[in-house]
Design an enzyme around this catalytic site. Structure first.
Site, PDB file in Angstrom:
ATOM      1  CG  ASP A  53      -2.105  -0.896   1.087  1.00 45.57           C
ATOM      2  OD1 ASP A  53      -2.411  -1.306  -0.046  1.00 45.57           O
ATOM      3  OD2 ASP A  53      -2.735  -1.200   2.114  1.00 45.57           O
ATOM      4  CE1 TYR A 111       4.160  -7.195   3.915  1.00 48.89           C
ATOM      5  CE2 TYR A 111       3.642  -9.521   4.232  1.00 48.89           C
ATOM      6  CZ  TYR A 111       3.604  -8.377   3.454  1.00 48.89           C
ATOM      7  OH  TYR A 111       3.014  -8.417   2.213  1.00 48.89           O
TER       8      TYR A 111
END
Length: 247
Positions: A53, A111
């Protein structure tokens, strides 16, 4: 020939990874650089391990593309980096088998989510870590994280508007590490839903600040309702750290 590249980028000034008309995106910049190398007007299409994003960073995004060029693999990063903006860097290139797919061959991803707990926001890291200057109980955050490890339906921990039907994912590891200016969440799993890592981070921060008790995570998972979990943490603290493949 199919080429696999490992790419790092600072997501601050991008509207995410994926192409969007009229917007600056990571995919557009890389495809434009490849078009220049191939001396053609059309963009050279690339495929990534997944999209990120707006504001999200990547240390180890992976892409692939097909090319007729016979450039030595060790020269690809230098050639591409000479045409890319300073906030994108190709770190490695390697020739792969035609069966390789940057997205569909993924085995797992890691992540990381960075949290600065300094009293005053550091102006030099404000785009690279979530500023959370409140008292946090890291032990409770680690306890809560334990309930998320394993195979679960993560409906409560993904964006409510996602079109994905199967929301079952497996988290292999989820831990909070103490770092110089705060905390860092490290999570590895077989796949992640839209906003899943940021919602997990936001929820665990709320556990640490006392809004939720660690064992409330179990009820959140069982609810299968986005409203049951905590807030979505800001995008700029999130990093796609590494993508794993077989062999």
């Amino acid at each position: 020939m199919k080429v696999k590249c490992t790419v790092s980028y600072d997501g601050t000034h991008f509207k995410g990874y994926q192409v969007q008309p009229g917007q600056r995106t990571v995919q557009t910049e890389i495809e434009s650089a490849l078009a220049k190398m191939h001396k053609q007007d059309e963009l050279v299409p690339i495929v990534a391990s997944g999209r990120t994003d707006s504001g999200v960073h990547a240390k180890g995004q992976v892409i692939h593309f097909d090319t007729p060029l016979s450039i030595p693999m060790e020269r690809w990063p230098f050639a591409l980096n000479s045409l890319l903006p300073d906030d994108i860097r190709v770190l490695k290139a390697e020739e792969v088998d035609e069966s390789f797919h940057a997205r569909f061959s993924v085995v797992s991803k890691e992540y990381r989510y960075k949290v600065s707990t300094e009293t005053h926001q550091n102006v030099f890291t404000r785009q690279y870590a979530c500023h959370f200057p409140y008292r946090l109980d890291a032990d409770k955050m680690r306890e809560a994280a334990g309930y998320l490890i394993g195979t679960h339906d993560f409906t409560s921990f993904c964006a409510a508007n996602t079109e994905v039907q199967d929301k079952v994912r497996e988290i292999y590891t989820l831990e909070w590490k103490n770092v110089s200016d705060g905390l860092e969440m490290r999570v590895r799993g077989n796949g992640f839903l839209y906003n899943m890592v940021r919602i997990i981070a936001g929820t665990l921060l709320e556990v640490g600040s006392g809004k939720f008790h660690p064992d409330e995570i179990k009820a959140m998972l069982a609810a299968r309702n986005r409203e049951a979990a905590g807030k979505t943490a800001p995008s700029h603290g999130l990093y796609l750290w590494e993508v794993f493949y077989d062999n």
